[in-house]
Every structure is written in C-alpha cells, then in structure tokens.
Design a protein around this motif. Structure first.
Motif, PDB file in Angstrom:
ATOM      1  N   GLY A   1      10.318   0.896   3.931  1.00  0.00           N
ATOM      2  CA  GLY A   1      10.269   1.287   2.531  1.00  0.00           C
ATOM      3  C   GLY A   1      11.417   0.808   1.671  1.00  0.00           C
ATOM      4  N   LYS A   2      12.319   0.024   2.243  1.00  0.00           N
ATOM      5  CA  LYS A   2      13.459  -0.495   1.486  1.00  0.00           C
ATOM      6  C   LYS A   2      13.402  -2.018   1.431  1.00  0.00           C
ATOM      7  CE  LYS A   2      16.514   3.368   2.656  1.00  0.00           C
ATOM      8  NZ  LYS A   2      17.816   3.785   3.247  1.00  0.00           N
TER       9      LYS A   2
ATOM     10  N   ALA B   1      11.566   3.418  -1.230  1.00  0.00           N
ATOM     11  CA  ALA B   1      12.826   4.064  -1.611  1.00  0.00           C
ATOM     12  C   ALA B   1      13.729   3.084  -2.357  1.00  0.00           C
ATOM     13  CB  ALA B   1      13.545   4.603  -0.371  1.00  0.00           C
ATOM     14  N   GLY B   2      13.863   3.282  -3.666  1.00  0.00           N
ATOM     15  CA  GLY B   2      14.815   2.516  -4.467  1.00  0.00           C
ATOM     16  C   GLY B   2      14.539   1.029  -4.525  1.00  0.00           C
TER      17      GLY B   2
ATOM     18  N   GLU C   1      11.997  -1.135 -11.313  1.00  0.00           N
ATOM     19  CA  GLU C   1      13.315  -0.511 -11.332  1.00  0.00           C
ATOM     20  C   GLU C   1      13.329   0.771 -10.498  1.00  0.00           C
ATOM     21  OE1 GLU C   1      14.637   0.311 -15.281  1.00  0.00           O
ATOM     22  OE2 GLU C   1      14.963  -1.788 -15.809  1.00  0.00           O
ATOM     23  N   ASN C   2      14.101   0.745  -9.417  1.00  0.00           N
ATOM     24  CA  ASN C   2      14.361   1.938  -8.607  1.00  0.00           C
ATOM     25  C   ASN C   2      13.074   2.673  -8.223  1.00  0.00           C
ATOM     26  OD1 ASN C   2      16.151   3.717  -7.271  1.00  0.00           O
ATOM     27  ND2 ASN C   2      16.041   5.170  -8.970  1.00  0.00           N
ATOM     28  N   ILE C   3      12.077   1.925  -7.757  1.00  0.00           N
ATOM     29  CA  ILE C   3      10.786   2.527  -7.423  1.00  0.00           C
ATOM     30  C   ILE C   3      10.893   3.335  -6.129  1.00  0.00           C
ATOM     31  CG2 ILE C   3       8.398   2.072  -6.772  1.00  0.00           C
ATOM     32  CD1 ILE C   3       8.993   1.561  -9.711  1.00  0.00           C
ATOM     33  N   THR C   4      10.616   4.613  -6.230  1.00  0.00           N
ATOM     34  CA  THR C   4      10.534   5.513  -5.087  1.00  0.00           C
ATOM     35  C   THR C   4       9.189   6.222  -5.164  1.00  0.00           C
ATOM     36  OG1 THR C   4      12.929   5.849  -5.040  1.00  0.00           O
ATOM     37  CG2 THR C   4      11.574   7.490  -3.912  1.00  0.00           C
ATOM     38  N   ALA C   5       8.418   6.154  -4.070  1.00  0.00           N
ATOM     39  CA  ALA C   5       7.067   6.717  -4.099  1.00  0.00           C
ATOM     40  C   ALA C   5       6.629   7.063  -2.687  1.00  0.00           C
ATOM     41  CB  ALA C   5       6.089   5.721  -4.728  1.00  0.00           C
TER      42      ALA C   5
ATOM     43  N   GLY D   1      11.803   6.000 -10.915  1.00  0.00           N
ATOM     44  CA  GLY D   1      11.802   4.606 -11.327  1.00  0.00           C
ATOM     45  C   GLY D   1      10.725   4.295 -12.342  1.00  0.00           C
ATOM     46  N   ARG D   2      10.658   3.016 -12.717  1.00  0.00           N
ATOM     47  CA  ARG D   2       9.684   2.616 -13.720  1.00  0.00           C
ATOM     48  C   ARG D   2       9.268   1.160 -13.516  1.00  0.00           C
ATOM     49  NH1 ARG D   2      12.734   1.571 -19.455  1.00  0.00           N
ATOM     50  NH2 ARG D   2      14.447   0.241 -18.708  1.00  0.00           N
TER      51      ARG D   2
END
Length: 528
Positions: free
Chosen positions: A503-504, A311-312, A298-302, A349-350
């Motif tokens: 990254g998207k 991104a997201g 979910e909505n991983i940004t790193a 995110g998680r």
C-alpha cells in the motif's frame, strides 16, 4: 462461517492412513482426444475442428495460439464441462483415464481432471478462502486430517497461507487467482489444466506457482496442460508444445523448435492498418502543456472496512506520459485506480485533474476525462452486441452518434473483432473481452487511460497492436497509467514505473532506474 468439515479439519490435526489420489497407469494416456469438434449453440462456425492428440501421465504440455482460437473451449472439453454444461454440438470423443466424458457428469471427473479457469472469479463459490480450498477435498470425501494437510500444502505451494481465513470477496485479482489454483491443487488430479495461470500474478508469485506445478508433476506424476501466450517461463518446463489456430491444431512437437516456427509465422502476417486518429478523433500530434501535471494524487490513504490498502500515496502524471503500476498481488494497485476514478473514496488526501480538485466528483463526472478498463472485463460488459458495447461510453457521455459507426468499426477491425460485431460480448474469449473494453474507453478519447492489466489474454500479435495504438494515443497528449506484472513488457514500453509495496509507493522512476532500485530493495531475479 466455515463449513463444518473445514472447521473440523483445521481444528483436529487427525492423520489419515488412506489417500484417494488418482494412480495413473503410466503406460496408458490420461487424456485421449479423437476427432473432437465443437460448435456453440447459435454459432455458425465450429470453435474446435477435428482435434486429435493424447496426454501421457507426467507429461507437461503447453498449448498456445492466437486469442479466440479455441484453447479455453478445449480445456472445458477435457474436464467434461462440454458437452454437459454448455449448449452446442460436440463431435468425436474425449476420454479421461479411459472414461468417455459423454458418459459421466463433470463432478465425477473432479478428482481426475482439474481445471483452473482463465477467470478465477468464475470458479470461486464460497465465502472464505479456507472453505474454497477445502471444497474439492470435501467432495472427494477425504478424512478431516487429510483435508487439513491438503489445505495447508496447496496454499503453501502458491505462497498464500496468510490468506487462509480471509473473505474471498476482499482479495485482489491476483490473490483470487492463487486461491483458485490452490483449490484445484488440493484435489491432486491426475490431469491438471491451467488456463493462463499466471496472467494476474506478480513475478514472484509466477515463479512460485510454476515451481508448485513442476513439483506436482515430479512427485505425483501429474500430467500438466498449461494454456499460455507468454512462453518464456513455461517452455523450459514443457515436453511438448501444441499450437492452435482457428480451432485447429496447426503444429505440435518439441517446445523450442515448434515455438520458433510459430513466432516466425506471426512475423510474416499482414499487419493491420492503424486507425486514422486525426480523422476520427481530431487528435493532433501535440503532447500539450507538459509542464503542468494532468493528474495529481496527494497523500492518498484508502481502504475497505477498517483495513487500509493505500497509505500516503503521492505522484503526478503528465500529458503524453506512459506510467506502469507494479507491485505484488494485494499491494493496492487496483484500489489506486479505483480511487482515481472515484469508485473508492479516499479516507485522506485528494485527487486533482488539470489543477481542479475532483475528490468530491462522482464517477460519472470523472469518467468524461478518465477511461478505466477493469481487471475483469465481465464487470463492464452490458450490451447485447459487440458493436453496441464498443460504443456504449460514447453514447453515455453524450458525444453523439454521427461518427460512432465509423469510429467503432475501425477500432473493432484493428483489434480483430469486427467479424463479431453482432455477437454477444459475453461469448467472446477473455482476451477478446479485454480488447473490447479497451476499445470502448479509447473510442471517446479521454485525456487519461487507466488500464487494469489489459495484456491478459493477448497473444503476441495483439500485444503489438495494443502497443502501437497506445503510442499513437500518447503522441496526441494522452496519458496512460497501466497495471502490468510483466517486466519485459514494461521495459519494451520504456515508460515510468510506480511500484507499490503493502500500500505504499516505494519506487517512482523511469523503468531502467526503477528496476535497479527494486534490486536494491530486495526484489529478485524474476524482475530481470
């Protein structure tokens, strides 16, 4: 810090009126191999046995053969690393531009015979990309202006000028491979040897690298040797195909005819028997509750330092599902796998597994239900024998050793590694190391496999075995997320494609639909 010569090269723009490029005698072979045999120290059998051939200037030769047949060892002989840098017994002679490799150290051959190794990290030795590419020309004592031109030309040839001032350790595996290729191209050797040069490259980079190699041959009359398992893209460029098996040359001739005979030979080989999953793992042919996702991102940004790499990112994986992670080199594929396992902590995110939020869980906790194989297998080899390495995760996770021997030896036999069970894992070929790390995670049967380019170094036979075992794994509810750059292989697996761009996540669809969507997004014929 930049090296003094590299900084001077880019800061001046001085022109040079001289060149130190090798000028080959077109009538004389640039490489001559006569009666070559080699046995590594401590080994009972030779890895090369009575090889004889010549390479002429401007010739493009492809060498293929099963994983572990001696191809990479031959490359080390052709650059003088054997016999000088590896212990063992060498018989016969290797001459490069008339020079006996026994008589000179490898450094003396650097401007004549250049090698891009199968593992690019093994030959990257500086901190900055610019220094890495400048390193060879510097040691050839070229003038600053010539070094500048070589750096720009070599990086441009592999579409990597944007990496010029980056730190080497921040690059993706594919980016490192492109830099390794550029660092050897910059020396413009008379003989260029590339050991699976496109293994970690995305399809667009593969086309660009092969074009650069072909240009070097046509413009500089450079002799090219490419060691490769996937022949479809390199055979049209080749003048000759050499097939190796068990350290011997078993076929040599015109690429198309020789390649056809080799493939027919593979088809009639005795097939290995699949491991008994039910007996060893207690697995049932039941995909589980496919209505509920196994994993949710979910909505991983790193990212690393201050630079975001992902991104997201949002997606879900279900039991029994096969998904392929694709995208250009540096798009964040490996970073995403590392976020899922907890190696890289997300900024936002998680990650949920079986409806539990595992974002704060440690790598050791997640490893019980996620099995990750690294892009570079050397990063996860720790034991002194192949047998113990294959069983290491089972022991680490406390699954007991009662059935270990039967499980592990059965898997080693299936993947052709049982004869090496008492050998040092680091002594295996790259393809064999890849299979060993895959065995080590499969052996404890996690619900989710995260595979970072497992196909690198695999011949057609072992690729088929890998496909069969993944099919059986999925029938019993296991999910797979695999990084792969080969569209043809992705189509053969007929799964789902997750495609990253800078990254998207820009595509998430079944493979057939995904490739049509990529075409609409401007990705070219290299995906078709």
């Amino acid at each position: 810090m930049l090296s003094k010569r590299a900084a001077t090269a880019l800061g001046t723009g001085l022109e040079t009126g001289m060149s130190t490029e090798v000028t080959a005698n077109l009538c004389e072979p640039i490489a001559t191999v006569e009666g070559l045999s080699f046995t590594y120290a401590g080994a009972s059998n030779p890895v090369l046995l009575d090889l004889n051939f010549q390479i002429m200037p401007g010739e493009f030769v492809v060498i293929t053969g099963p994983s572990g047949c001696g191809k990479s060892t031959l490359a080390l002989c052709l650059t003088g690393f054997i016999p000088h840098a590896f212990s063992g017994e060498m018989k016969g002679t290797v001459r490069i531009s008339g020079v006996d490799t026994r008589q000179v150290l490898p450094g003396k051959l650097a401007g004549i015979s250049g090698l891009v190794q199968q593992d690019p990290e093994a030959q990257l030795c500086t901190l900055k990309v610019i220094d890495e590419v400048a390193f060879g020309p510097e040691n050839l004592r070229l003038p600053p202006g010539e070094i500048k031109k070589r750096i720009e030309w070599a990086l441009g040839a592999v579409d990597s000028l944007d990496l010029l001032f980056k730190d080497v350790h921040t690059l993706s595996g594919g980016e490192k491979q492109r830099v390794a290729i550029a660092s050897v191209l910059a020396m413009r050797p008379g003989l260029l040897i590339l050991d699976e040069p496109t293994a970690n490259l995305d399809p667009r980079s593969t086309v660009e690298v092969l074009q650069a190699i072909e240009s070097l041959r046509s413009e500089k009359n450079t002799a090219i040797i490419v060691i490769e398992h996937r022949l479809s893209k390199v055979l049209p460029l080749a003048d000759r195909l050499i097939v190796m098996e068990e350290g011997k040359i078993t076929a040599m001739g015109r690429p198309r005819e020789t390649g056809t005979c080799y493939r027919k030979k593979l088809l009639i080989r005795k097939r290995r028997v699949l491991p008994d999953f039910k007996r060893f793992f207690g697995g049932q042919e039941n995909p589980g509750d496919s209505d509920k996702p196994l994993l949710v991102a979910e909505n991983i940004t790193a990212g690393y330092t201050e630079r975001p790499v992902l991104a997201g990112i949002n997606f879900q994986l279900y039991p029994g599902e096969f998904s392929v992670l694709m995208g250009d080199n540096g798009s964040g594929k490996t970073s995403l796998l590392h976020v899922l396992l907890g190696i890289l902590k997300p900024w936002e995110g998680r990650v949920l597994f079986q409806e539990k939020d595992v974002t704060s869980w440690s790598v050791a906790q997640r490893a019980r239900f996620m099995g990750l194989t690294f892009q570079n297998p050397n990063h996860q080899l720790f034991e002194k024998t192949v047998l113990r390495e294959a069983g290491l995760p089972r022991r680490f996770l406390g699954q007991g050793e009662e059935k270990d021997s039967a499980v592990i030896e059965n898997l080693l036999e299936y993947f052709g590694l049982l004869p090496y069970k008492e050998s040092l894992p680091q002594a295996l070929s790259m393809g064999e190391k890849k299979r060993l790390t895959f065995i080590s995670v499969l052996a404890y049967y996690p619900p989710l496999l995260l595979l970072d380019e497992p196909l690198v170094g695999q011949d057609e036979e072992n690729l088929a075995y890998l496909g069969e075992i993944l099919h059986e794994y999925r029938k019993r509810g296991g999910a797979v997320l695999m990084i792969c750059h080969e569209p043809a292989v992705v189509r053969a697996f007929d799964g789902r494609v997750l495609f990253l761009e800078a990254g998207k996540l820009i595509v998430d669809a079944p493979s057939k639909e995904a490739f049509l969507m990529l075409k609409e997004n401007g990705y070219g014929e290299e995906y078709y």
